[in-house]
Design an enzyme around this catalytic site. Sequence first.
Site, PDB file in Angstrom:
ATOM      1  N   ASP A 130      34.165  41.724  32.736  1.00 49.56           N
ATOM      2  CA  ASP A 130      34.523  41.248  33.944  1.00 49.56           C
ATOM      3  C   ASP A 130      34.507  39.853  34.232  1.00 49.56           C
ATOM      4  OD1 ASP A 130      34.016  43.217  37.118  1.00 49.56           O
ATOM      5  OD2 ASP A 130      35.149  41.330  36.596  1.00 49.56           O
TER       6      ASP A 130
HETATM    7  C1  GLC Z   1      36.665  41.059  39.668  1.00 52.38           C
HETATM    8  C2  GLC Z   1      36.466  42.274  39.510  1.00 52.38           C
HETATM    9  C3  GLC Z   1      37.471  43.087  38.290  1.00 52.38           C
HETATM   10  C4  GLC Z   1      38.680  42.252  38.421  1.00 52.38           C
HETATM   11  C5  GLC Z   1      38.337  40.856  37.807  1.00 52.38           C
HETATM   12  C6  GLC Z   1      39.370  39.809  37.949  1.00 52.38           C
HETATM   13  O1  GLC Z   1      35.331  40.365  40.062  1.00 52.38           O
HETATM   14  O2  GLC Z   1      35.127  43.235  39.396  1.00 52.38           O
HETATM   15  O3  GLC Z   1      37.811  44.342  38.674  1.00 52.38           O
HETATM   16  O4  GLC Z   1      39.703  42.739  37.656  1.00 52.38           O
HETATM   17  O5  GLC Z   1      37.453  40.155  38.634  1.00 52.38           O
HETATM   18  O6  GLC Z   1      39.832  39.635  38.956  1.00 52.38           O
END
Ligand code: GLC
Length: 723
Positions: free
Chosen positions: A266
């Site tokens: 993430d």
């Molecule tokens: C965010 C989310 C994730 C997302 C990523 C990119 O913090 O937790 O679901 O795809 O970052 O935006």
Amino acid sequence: MNKINRIVFLGFCFFSIQVSGQSKIAIYLNDKKPVKERIEDALSRMTLEEKVAMCHAQSKFSSAGVPRLGIPEVWMSDGPHGIRAEVFWDEWNNAGWTNDSCIAYPALTCLAATWNTDMAALYGKSIGEEARYRNKNVLLGPGVNIYRTPLNGRNFEYMGEDPFLSSTMVVPYIQEVQKNGVAACVKHFALNNQEVDRDHINVNVSDRALYEIYLPAFKAAVQKGGAWAIMGSYNQYKGEHCCHNQYLLNDILKRDWKFDGVVISDWGGVHDTRQAITNGLDMEFGSWTNGLSWGRSNAYDNYYLAAPFLKLLKSGDVSEELLNDKVRRILLLIFRTTMNKERPFGSFGTEEHALAGRKIAQEGIVLLQNKGNLLPLNTSTIKKIAVIGENATKMMTIGGGSSSLKVKYEVSPLDGIKKRFGSSAEIIYAPGYTSEKNNKENLLQKAVETAKKADVVLVFGGLNKKENQDSEGADRKGLSLSYGQDELINAISKVNKNVAVIILSGNAVAMPWVNKVSSIVEGWYCGTEAGNAIASVLAGDVNPSGKLPFTFPVRLEDSAAHALGDYPGNGKDETYNEGIFVGYRWVDKQNIKPLFSFGHGLSYTTFKYGKVSADKKQLAADEDITFTLSIKNTGSRAGEETVQLYISDKKSSLPRPVKELKGFKKIQLNANEEKNVSFTISKEALSFYDDIKHSWIAEPGAFEALIGASSTDIRSKLSFELR
Ligand code: GLC
């Protein structure tokens, strides 16, 4: 040499040049070659620096390819409900492109509420085509974290409280996305069930709850859906961040489940170089950001899997084989996507996609209550409709965090109502409440005055995508509606007896006014076509068939995570004391009467359930058993009903829920039509995870099959035995 020989000789020369020319095409570029050969050939040609560069971001949403070899970069995009607008190379802000306004599909709670795998397939096909057209090779979705608390800000992005429903619905979505040559990246693996302290909370949970509740949807995504990517979650499990977690990633995902895809962190989920190298992570994204709004600029060379990794490789401190495994997986992702010459070309912003979203929404909207059959609205008698509530006009495709979208258009509920009813009734509107500033009294009075004048009042309330509502990065503060909505609904119910409340939300909410209004509809967040979908259900053009994918408790304390008091943890650790007793499993165990049950949803018609029978009274461990019953539409119009099969283990060596969902069938019946519905299950559906034996077991003995119109509306039962 005579003429004939010369011709033969020249022909041979030409042929041999052709053949040798063919063999000159590098194996990795030759899609006729087995993919494993292509991967090894590409790997053998890459330098150490080129391999390391593939393992981490080069921008907000891309990672390096190998320009020298013509191996393309990897481009990713949020999110589960539509293709996010382009952002700047190294900033979260939208880059101002004018060709990236997408179709927003309903939130995944709405998809789950359809209980229809055809809708999941339609969803995956449509969003996959949009991702493909935008040249993304990874779609950062769907999300399948289990709904453990109604306060979790991101529940709207997930598929509810039950592992069987989530596991069943996620598979077609993934399969159809990936038919476009786009990888679905299933998230957030694992145990990311709240937003409070999401980036570090260390979740303690029993193996039974892990395997029976929190992992099944991810396991189905990998083993049945064939997901090409998995996103690690922010939180910790067993003291390790889930983006580099030996147990979850190496032991369970890659060893036990034989996952051959890539693990993507993430955004900002990586915290340690050595763990990132050894504990199953393949691609590091978003480090030094909060995954939402801020981030150190151009830190990419300093990423954990960038310069620090290269240094350890060059010093011989870590084996190059650890790097090669990551790069093999990334190359496979590239061969499955951008270098797959067979993949289609997609399409974007089409009417077909918008109508797909509308269809999914129409099948997911849930009729919770309909006293006096106020709905569907009778357009021959109703001449004045009052529409009340900020949610009747508020854009819901914007906000909520990373799933926020720049849409081609969004039909608001008010616009949908005007379009559908405006030719036969006068539509009058009052905001009634506001999430912006606090002139509550004035708004409330005007709304009451407006309601007095109308034949029927449609109140559009619920939550929204602001912080502490349904949004990433923070949880709700309580189960109640905000901005004085309860007071507003009470006041309106005093001046008009024909009130329907339409809740737009991704979570359960408290309804102290539940007995003061005629009808209640859960309208979800339905995306681009929201207003048209909701209006078509209120008008009866569509007979609602949605069923709740999670329980609506009367009070927060009726929810396990709050009854046992461990949510949101102590800032460092959180123990899921309820174990496997999540959602209706808790409701059943504690004999709680929910406001609305898991699996509940009414129709504009009625259905009669016959008595369930089975093809055998006993089944051996290697046999199946089939349950059959008739369902009759006893009303005056066609409709769809989702028949649910729950299994109850009457005697077990470990505690088990009273019942667990193990099958569902959504069937379409015309008025007075009757059909048989069958469910065939095997001992897998009777099993539980024995955390002492570390395996799934089905214990011989007495079981019961329960057929329900919801988890608390059981229409027929049958005992049977596992030998
Ligand atoms: C965010 C989310 C994730 C997302 C990523 C990119 O913090 O937790 O679901 O795809 O970052 O935006």
